[in-house]
Design a protein around this motif. Sequence first.
Motif, short mmCIF file in Angstrom:
data_model
loop_
_atom_site.label_atom_id
_atom_site.label_comp_id
_atom_site.label_asym_id
_atom_site.label_seq_id
_atom_site.Cartn_x
_atom_site.Cartn_y
_atom_site.Cartn_z
N ALA A 1 0.83 -1.20 0.00
CA ALA A 1 0.00 0.00 0.00
C ALA A 1 0.86 1.25 0.00
CB ALA A 1 -0.92 -0.01 1.22
N GLN A 2 0.49 2.23 -0.83
CA GLN A 2 1.15 3.53 -0.95
C GLN A 2 2.48 3.48 -1.71
OE1 GLN A 2 -0.89 5.84 -0.10
NE2 GLN A 2 -2.23 4.41 0.95
N ASP A 3 2.90 2.30 -2.18
CA ASP A 3 4.09 2.25 -3.02
C ASP A 3 3.83 3.01 -4.32
OD1 ASP A 3 5.60 0.83 -1.27
OD2 ASP A 3 5.54 -1.06 -2.36
N ASN A 4 4.86 3.69 -4.81
CA ASN A 4 4.74 4.51 -6.02
C ASN A 4 6.02 4.35 -6.83
OD1 ASN A 4 4.25 6.41 -7.99
ND2 ASN A 4 3.65 8.03 -6.57
N LEU A 5 6.02 3.44 -7.80
CA LEU A 5 7.20 3.17 -8.62
C LEU A 5 7.09 3.94 -9.93
CD1 LEU A 5 7.64 -0.69 -8.17
CD2 LEU A 5 8.33 1.16 -6.65
N ASN A 6 8.18 4.61 -10.32
CA ASN A 6 8.19 5.42 -11.53
C ASN A 6 9.40 5.02 -12.37
OD1 ASN A 6 6.05 7.79 -11.01
ND2 ASN A 6 7.06 7.23 -9.08
N ILE A 7 9.14 4.50 -13.57
CA ILE A 7 10.19 3.96 -14.43
C ILE A 7 10.22 4.78 -15.72
CG2 ILE A 7 11.03 1.92 -15.63
CD1 ILE A 7 9.39 0.28 -13.54
N SER A 8 11.33 5.48 -15.92
CA SER A 8 11.49 6.36 -17.08
C SER A 8 12.60 5.81 -17.98
CB SER A 8 11.84 7.78 -16.61
OG SER A 8 12.12 8.62 -17.70
N LEU A 9 12.31 5.75 -19.28
CA LEU A 9 13.27 5.21 -20.24
C LEU A 9 13.36 6.13 -21.45
CD1 LEU A 9 15.03 2.95 -21.59
CD2 LEU A 9 12.88 2.02 -22.47
N SER A 10 14.60 6.42 -21.89
CA SER A 10 14.84 7.17 -23.11
C SER A 10 15.80 6.36 -23.97
CB SER A 10 15.43 8.55 -22.80
OG SER A 10 15.76 9.23 -24.00
N LEU A 11 15.33 5.94 -25.13
CA LEU A 11 16.13 5.11 -26.02
C LEU A 11 16.53 5.93 -27.24
CD1 LEU A 11 17.03 2.04 -26.21
CD2 LEU A 11 15.24 1.83 -27.94
N GLY A 12 17.85 6.04 -27.48
CA GLY A 12 18.35 6.87 -28.55
C GLY A 12 18.24 6.22 -29.92
N LYS A 13 18.62 6.96 -30.94
CA LYS A 13 18.56 6.53 -32.33
C LYS A 13 19.36 5.25 -32.55
CE LYS A 13 19.66 8.21 -37.00
NZ LYS A 13 20.22 9.35 -37.77
N ASN A 14 18.74 4.29 -33.27
CA ASN A 14 19.36 3.01 -33.65
C ASN A 14 19.66 2.09 -32.48
OD1 ASN A 14 19.42 3.73 -36.43
ND2 ASN A 14 21.33 4.86 -36.12
N SER A 15 19.18 2.41 -31.29
CA SER A 15 19.43 1.56 -30.12
C SER A 15 18.43 0.41 -30.06
CB SER A 15 19.32 2.39 -28.83
OG SER A 15 20.24 3.45 -28.85
N GLN A 16 18.86 -0.69 -29.43
CA GLN A 16 18.01 -1.87 -29.27
C GLN A 16 18.07 -2.32 -27.81
OE1 GLN A 16 18.76 -4.96 -32.15
NE2 GLN A 16 19.05 -3.52 -33.83
N PHE A 17 16.91 -2.59 -27.24
CA PHE A 17 16.81 -2.79 -25.80
C PHE A 17 15.77 -3.86 -25.49
CE2 PHE A 17 14.94 -0.97 -21.71
CZ PHE A 17 15.92 -1.50 -20.90
N TYR A 18 16.17 -4.84 -24.69
CA TYR A 18 15.26 -5.90 -24.24
C TYR A 18 15.22 -5.86 -22.72
CZ TYR A 18 13.21 -10.59 -23.72
OH TYR A 18 12.40 -11.66 -23.39
N LEU A 19 14.03 -5.67 -22.15
CA LEU A 19 13.88 -5.56 -20.70
C LEU A 19 12.95 -6.64 -20.18
CD1 LEU A 19 14.42 -3.86 -18.10
CD2 LEU A 19 12.36 -2.57 -18.66
N THR A 20 13.40 -7.33 -19.16
CA THR A 20 12.55 -8.31 -18.49
C THR A 20 12.77 -8.17 -16.99
OG1 THR A 20 11.89 -10.64 -18.41
CG2 THR A 20 14.25 -10.18 -18.56
N GLU A 21 12.12 -9.02 -16.22
CA GLU A 21 12.22 -8.95 -14.76
C GLU A 21 12.81 -10.22 -14.21
OE1 GLU A 21 8.48 -6.09 -13.55
OE2 GLU A 21 8.05 -8.17 -14.08
#
Length: 217
Positions: free
Chosen positions: A69-89
């Motif tokens: 309760a009351q947790d507040n998670l904020n995830i910000s991502l900026s991916l630049g030109k020609n970049s490749q990114f795979y995200l998992t947990e």
Amino acid sequence: MLNEVAENQNLQEYSALELKLRCNSWGKTVITHQYQTHPMRISRPFRLDRDNHNRAYIYLRNNSPGLFAQDNLNISLSLGKNSQFYLTEQSATKVHPMTKGSTAKVNYNWNIAQQGIVEFVPEPLILYQDSALQQTTKIEIHPTASLFWSDIILPGRLARGECYQFRYYDHYLEVCSDLGELWFKERMYLKGQDNQFCHNELFASFPVLGNAIIIIP
């Protein structure tokens, strides 16, 4: 003293992860900016594709037992030109029981630049009895970029016979171009305890919910 305690509690409840990734001169996607607060953590980038050293594989970790309760998670991502990114947990996200009127919040705010590729394949989200979660996802994407976004929702600890005993799951998703043009939005509001269809043959037989979104140039 009381004000200091309250201030510390607010700092603990609000958690942020900020990532900026760019394609370097060797053609590899690397992290150029990283800011994180407890309990958010990420792994170092892995190169799992033998034929593609550009793509960075990263594990997202939550060092707490789950969402409270009351947790507040904020995830910000900026991916630049020609970049490749795979995200998992690293593990499933557990949303723990809460008192009535309380909720946990997760906010994603992502920007994908020209010819960028993002794949987000998280582990399942498990909604415990009496839990409530509000999630907001806002993605800005260049018309030449690609996105794969998925989620899996378990309406309780199914092995314990806990099914649709949570309060609600509320997810607002918005995808627009990098110039602000709205491409589509989606609102998913899933009731738990007050769900009129949870005992329906269709939902009872297949309780696990899934969602996948693919955007290509």
